[in-house]
Scaffold this motif. Structure first.
Motif, PDB file in Angstrom:
ATOM      1  N   CYS A 134       1.453  22.989   2.350  1.00 34.49           N
ATOM      2  CA  CYS A 134       0.791  21.862   1.697  1.00 34.49           C
ATOM      3  C   CYS A 134       0.241  22.317   0.348  1.00 34.49           C
ATOM      4  O   CYS A 134      -0.501  23.319   0.255  1.00 34.49           O
ATOM      5  N   ALA A 135       0.584  21.605  -0.690  1.00 38.37           N
ATOM      6  CA  ALA A 135       0.163  21.982  -2.040  1.00 38.37           C
ATOM      7  C   ALA A 135      -1.346  21.889  -2.215  1.00 38.37           C
ATOM      8  O   ALA A 135      -1.910  22.538  -3.109  1.00 38.37           O
ATOM      9  N   LEU A 136      -2.008  21.105  -1.376  1.00 35.23           N
ATOM     10  CA  LEU A 136      -3.460  20.962  -1.497  1.00 35.23           C
ATOM     11  C   LEU A 136      -4.174  22.271  -1.144  1.00 35.23           C
ATOM     12  O   LEU A 136      -5.193  22.613  -1.756  1.00 35.23           O
ATOM     13  N   LEU A 186      -6.569  14.827  -6.025  1.00 36.92           N
ATOM     14  CA  LEU A 186      -5.724  15.281  -4.923  1.00 36.92           C
ATOM     15  C   LEU A 186      -4.350  14.613  -4.965  1.00 36.92           C
ATOM     16  O   LEU A 186      -3.346  15.236  -4.621  1.00 36.92           O
ATOM     17  N   ASP A 187      -4.306  13.375  -5.384  1.00 36.02           N
ATOM     18  CA  ASP A 187      -3.048  12.640  -5.451  1.00 36.02           C
ATOM     19  C   ASP A 187      -2.070  13.326  -6.406  1.00 36.02           C
ATOM     20  O   ASP A 187      -0.868  13.432  -6.140  1.00 36.02           O
ATOM     21  N   GLU A 188      -2.593  13.802  -7.517  1.00 35.65           N
ATOM     22  CA  GLU A 188      -1.745  14.479  -8.506  1.00 35.65           C
ATOM     23  C   GLU A 188      -1.186  15.778  -7.941  1.00 35.65           C
ATOM     24  O   GLU A 188      -0.013  16.105  -8.136  1.00 35.65           O
ATOM     25  N   VAL A 189      -2.005  16.518  -7.216  1.00 35.20           N
ATOM     26  CA  VAL A 189      -1.565  17.786  -6.631  1.00 35.20           C
ATOM     27  C   VAL A 189      -0.577  17.536  -5.496  1.00 35.20           C
ATOM     28  O   VAL A 189       0.420  18.257  -5.347  1.00 35.20           O
ATOM     29  N   LEU A 199      -4.571   5.809   0.811  1.00 31.52           N
ATOM     30  CA  LEU A 199      -5.808   6.587   0.910  1.00 31.52           C
ATOM     31  C   LEU A 199      -5.809   7.729  -0.101  1.00 31.52           C
ATOM     32  O   LEU A 199      -6.811   7.988  -0.769  1.00 31.52           O
ATOM     33  N   LEU A 200      -4.676   8.398  -0.232  1.00 37.13           N
ATOM     34  CA  LEU A 200      -4.576   9.510  -1.164  1.00 37.13           C
ATOM     35  C   LEU A 200      -4.777   9.048  -2.604  1.00 37.13           C
ATOM     36  O   LEU A 200      -5.349   9.764  -3.431  1.00 37.13           O
ATOM     37  N   ALA A 201      -4.339   7.843  -2.914  1.00 40.43           N
ATOM     38  CA  ALA A 201      -4.464   7.323  -4.274  1.00 40.43           C
ATOM     39  C   ALA A 201      -5.916   7.161  -4.691  1.00 40.43           C
ATOM     40  O   ALA A 201      -6.222   7.133  -5.884  1.00 40.43           O
ATOM     41  N   ALA A 202      -6.820   7.044  -3.719  1.00 38.79           N
ATOM     42  CA  ALA A 202      -8.244   6.913  -4.033  1.00 38.79           C
ATOM     43  C   ALA A 202      -8.838   8.235  -4.525  1.00 38.79           C
ATOM     44  O   ALA A 202      -9.914   8.246  -5.118  1.00 38.79           O
TER      45      ALA A 202
END
Length: 349
Positions: free
Chosen positions: A313-315, A293-296, A286-289
């Motif tokens: 959480c880095a987000l 956000l995936d990079e962070v 899901l995060l890959a979509a």
């Protein structure tokens, strides 16, 4: 005495309990097979289109070969068939191979069900059909469909019907931050069908939605000769009645301005659903979509759930570190939308 007919699959079958002959691992190559697209499934019989778009395009009926008895074939699958592929009445070909799928849309009965149900194969767009009223929209269901589509690597189109009964603005604002395109359909509006059609051109789109949202009505407007059954919404329960009993792929007719081809894409109608389990979806998929956000999230501590209560959480730091207020608002909206989908994996709808 009647002559015994030899079963060509017998030598590949597992030997009986009392047999001594070892099972052969060799399989026929079926070099004479031809490719076909499954457009319908009915009680173990598969309707295929062969030579799609070619001079010899035809529909045939087929069944799976014995070696594929435990392999699921679904609408959208491209398969290899042998036998009588003429398409004449009374003939039956045999599916011997299912080619590699580009996408697989799955769902489970609920979030604790380990059995995955394949809805369709090789579709590149999921169209979530939602009525703005009668029945009322359920955002939890929409979220789950979006999660399943992103897990399958598919684009998502949110089609809002019955816009003459309620405003689409709230749902449009809720899903735009997720990268979901939104199209609005109004009853008896001349431009409605064309607005939806523009999003389907040249694609294979699968339509899902609750019963009674107008999915079959929309398909009948897009594909006039589809003759999909339509139903009504129960005034007491607010729910519709299932009118589609199995998935079926339909050609989108060629538009007036189209250049060549026998059709402008495929639309796949599916039975109305009341639940969309996501037991098969992993958080990483899901995060890959969400590429940003995936990079962070790669900077998050090990085991981070990425939810609102996740420590360090880095987000969250990504949102707080935005260079200006506009960027911060945009990032916060994006993160909130992602977390809503994340929660939907286990929420009751």
């Amino acid at each position: 005495m009647a002559r015994r007919v030899r079963d060509e699959h017998a030598r590949y079958a597992r030997p009986s309990k009392h047999g001594s002959r070892p099972r052969s691992k060799q399989r026929p190559e079926h070099a004479d097979s031809v490719a076909g697209l499954i457009v319908g499934v009915d009680r173990g019989r598969y309707t295929l289109v062969l030579d799609e778009g070619g001079p010899d395009e035809r529909e045939i009926l087929a069944m799976k070969a014995r070696e594929l008895s435990r392999t699921r074939a679904v609408v959208g699958d491209v398969v290899d068939v042998v036998g009588d592929t003429s398409g004449r009445e009374g003939t039956l070909a045999r599916i011997v191979r299912i080619t590699e799928r580009t996408s697989v849309l799955r769902r489970t009965a609920d979030d604790n069900d380990p059995y995955e149900r394949i809805v369709v194969a090789n579709a590149d767009q999921l169209v979530v059909v939602v009525a703005l009223a009668q029945p009322e929209p359920r955002t939890g269901m929409i979220d789950r469909c979006v999660v399943a589509a992103y897990d399958a690597g598919m684009d998502v189109l949110l089609c809002l019907t019955k816009a003459d009964l309620s405003s689409p603005d709230e749902l449009r604002d809720l899903y735009t931050p997720l990268g979901v395109e939104v199209v609005v359909a109004r009853r008896d509006a001349a431009d409605t069908v064309e607005a939806v059609r523009e999003h389907l051109l040249g694609r294979t789109s699968v339509l899902v939605g609750h019963s009674g949202v107008g999915k079959s009505t929309l398909i009948n407007a897009l594909v006039p000769d589809a003759a999909r059954a339509t139903g009504v919404v129960n005034d007491v329960t607010g729910r519709g009645r299932h009118t589609s009993t199995s998935a079926v792929a339909l050609r989108l007719p060629v538009s007036a301005g189209s250049t060549g081809g026998t059709h402008d894409g495929w639309v796949i109608d599916t039975p109305g659903v009341r639940s969309f389990g996501l037991a098969h979806v992993e958080v990483a998929h899901l995060l890959a979509a969400f590429e940003d956000l995936d990079e962070v999230a790669a900077q998050c501590p090990r085991g981070c759930t990425h939810l609102a209560d996740a420590p360090d959480c880095a987000l969250d730091e990504w949102v707080d570190g935005a260079p200006d207020e506009v960027s911060r608002t945009t990032r916060a909206s994006r993160l909130t939308s992602f977390r809503r989908l994340l929660v939907s994996r286990t929420a009751t709808v």
